[in-house]
Scaffold this active site. Structure first.
Site, PDB file in Angstrom:
ATOM      1  N   LEU A  53       0.814  -1.218   0.000  1.00 13.56           N
ATOM      2  CA  LEU A  53       0.000   0.000   0.000  1.00 13.56           C
ATOM      3  C   LEU A  53       0.848   1.269   0.000  1.00 13.56           C
ATOM      4  CD1 LEU A  53      -2.792  -0.991   2.541  1.00 13.56           C
ATOM      5  CD2 LEU A  53      -3.120  -0.525   0.103  1.00 13.56           C
ATOM      6  N   TYR A 145      -3.952  -1.948  16.741  1.00 18.22           N
ATOM      7  CA  TYR A 145      -4.802  -2.327  15.605  1.00 18.22           C
ATOM      8  C   TYR A 145      -6.136  -1.582  15.669  1.00 18.22           C
ATOM      9  CZ  TYR A 145      -8.237  -5.086  13.050  1.00 18.22           C
ATOM     10  OH  TYR A 145      -9.274  -5.467  12.230  1.00 18.22           O
ATOM     11  N   SER A 174     -16.660 -10.850  13.336  1.00 16.25           N
ATOM     12  CA  SER A 174     -15.819 -11.983  12.930  1.00 16.25           C
ATOM     13  C   SER A 174     -16.488 -12.662  11.754  1.00 16.25           C
ATOM     14  CB  SER A 174     -15.654 -12.983  14.083  1.00 16.25           C
ATOM     15  OG  SER A 174     -15.054 -12.377  15.200  1.00 16.25           O
TER      16      SER A 174
END
Length: 276
Positions: A53, A145, A174
């Site tokens: 990226l 995160y 999830s």
């Protein structure tokens, strides 16, 4: 807004990206694939970009000519801040800059429940509707995160206000073929429902920046799905058929256990760490 046809899928080699590669074409999307790793099993003739990226030239080439971007790329577990900074924070910035430069007007950003991970989980089965966690609950990231997902949501808001780029930020629970823990019974999103939600986010007529939660219509749901439903999302699945076996094997959640007491689960205590 008509459903976009050509969509750049970043993180196409990852677990969620692989699931969506198989499911989204049925909704009429021509997927262009981007990942730092080779995309195994990519369809013949698919445009595949193997790059980081932070490779702005490759990213801009990948973005050129697409109708929308579904941004799943980045580190998906906890990692040292320097790695999170490069991949999830700087990488997401580079993606938005490429979208701005190439005049792409719709991004679906894979945010996470870990942006609000230290939010206490509601009690009850099912949770009363008035106790479901709303999308405007204060952000309480549980890891670097989770912090990177807060940044991504704020970046999306900035680019909506400053550059007119629409984003739907999906705070994913999830997404696996089936739930594997008792906690996951509350936050699970079946792959089929994931495709339904991402299709709604790609094709809805919303403008600006919208944050929604991403899960199936679980009996044990902890958060408010009304924002996702407002986009046209109609979840079809429920984790409850898996509940009896998981509870028998793992036991009920203990509200005195910090890993059970907060929305982020294990990320609030000893988060799983990215392997490199």
């Amino acid at each position: 807004m008509p459903a976009p046809r050509t969509v750049l899928l970043t993180g196409a080699a990852g677990g969620l990206g692989t699931l969506m590669r198989g499911l989204l074409p049925a909704y009429g999307y021509d997927l262009r694939l981007f990942d730092v790793r080779p995309v195994e099993g990519a369809p013949d003739g698919a445009k595949v970009f193997t790059a980081d990226l932070t490779d702005r030239d490759a990213l801009r080439e990948a973005v050129h000519g697409v109708d929308a971007i579904m941004h799943l790329a980045g580190i998906s577990l906890e990692a040292p801040f320097e790695k999170i900074l490069r991949s999830n924070i700087e990488g997401t910035y580079h993606l938005y800059e490429a979208a701005r430069e190439e005049d792409v007007r719709r991004i679906v950003f894979a945010s996470s429940n870990h942006a609000v991970g230290f939010t206490p989980r509601p009690q009850g089965t099912p949770v009363p509707s008035e106790s479901l966690i709303p999308v405007d609950t204060p952000r309480r990231p549980d890891t670097y995160y989770g912090l990177s997902k807060c940044f991504g949501e704020d970046l999306a808001q900035l680019y909506a206000d400053l550059h007119g780029i629409d984003t739907v930020s999906v705070r994913i629970g999830s997404c696996f073929p089936e739930p594997t823990t008792v906690r996951m019974l509350s936050v699970w999103m079946s792959p089929a429902d994931g495709a339904r939600l991402f299709h709604a986010a790609l094709s809805a007529g919303t403008t600006g920046h919208t944050v929604v939660y991403g899960s199936s219509a679980n009996t044990r749901l902890w958060w408010d799905l009304s924002g996702a439903r407002a986009l046209g999302y109609e979840p079809q699945d429920d984790s409850e058929p898996y509940a009896a076996a998981l509870i028998a094997a793992q036991g009920e959640l203990d509200p005195d256990n910090p890993a059970h007491a907060n929305l982020g689960g294990q990320f609030c205590t000893e988060p799983p760490v990215w392997p490199y």
